[in-house]
Design an enzyme around this catalytic site. Structure first.
Site, short mmCIF file in Angstrom:
data_model
loop_
_atom_site.label_atom_id
_atom_site.label_comp_id
_atom_site.label_asym_id
_atom_site.label_seq_id
_atom_site.Cartn_x
_atom_site.Cartn_y
_atom_site.Cartn_z
N GLN A 92 -39.81 44.76 58.39
CA GLN A 92 -40.77 44.91 59.49
C GLN A 92 -40.92 43.57 60.21
OE1 GLN A 92 -44.75 46.30 58.46
NE2 GLN A 92 -45.27 46.64 60.60
N HIS A 98 -44.64 51.34 63.89
CA HIS A 98 -43.68 51.99 64.79
C HIS A 98 -42.70 52.79 63.95
CE1 HIS A 98 -42.41 47.88 63.88
NE2 HIS A 98 -41.14 48.29 63.95
#
Ligand code: 5GP
Ligand code: ZN
Length: 139
Positions: A92, A98
């Site tokens: 990440q 997301h």
């Protein structure tokens, strides 16, 4: 808060929008791994899935499905890889939840989610299961 995806969510930074509703935004990844690689975000900031208010989750995952359906209809891929990198160790880079939707085609050379990591536990499966359900008796 200085969050890139909050700025994209509020159109302070431009993006190539695929789908938008009051609560979510889907836009093309700037560094696509395949044609149509899209990320879907909640407009309200949440660093990870664990931080999203429960009542917002339904609408968010509906937006993920609607976006995948849109990509499916238009690009007609053979499949998708749909996933989240959560935490630095998992890749990440942007700390605003997301979901990646990556269209997949036969022969594209990519792997499955199983190729992301291969570090099987030394502990027995049943022991690990016991630990997990002991800490969450509702499961
Ligand atoms: P992560 O590694 O956090 O799961 O993925 C972040 C994704 O956001 C990456 O695939 C990266 O290419 C994408 N990204 C980073 N900055 C921007 C940007 O400014 N605009 C867009 N459209 N995508 C971005
Ligand atoms: Zn944010």
């Amino acid at each position: 808060m200085d969050c890139l995806f909050c700025k994209i969510a509020h159109h302070e930074i431009p993006s190539l929008v695929v789908r938008e509703d009051a609560d979510t935004l889907a836009f093309l990844d700037i560094n696509p791994r395949a044609a149509g690689h899209t990320v879907v975000i909640p407009k309200q900031h949440a660093a990870t899935l664990l931080d999203v208010p429960r009542e917002a989750l339904g609408l968010f995952w509906q937006a993920v499905q609607a976006t995948a359906l849109q990509l499916h209809t238009v690009l007609q891929p053979d499949g998708f890889t749909i996933g989240v990198n959560q935490g630095r160790c998992a890749g990440q880079a942007v700390d605003h939840l997301h979901v990646h939707i990556i269209p997949r085609w036969e022969g594209d050379g990519g792997g499955s989610i199983h190729t992301v990591v291969n570090a099987p536990p030394t502990e027995e499966l049943a022991k690990i299961h016991e630990k997990i359900v002991q800490s969450n008796p509702k499961s």
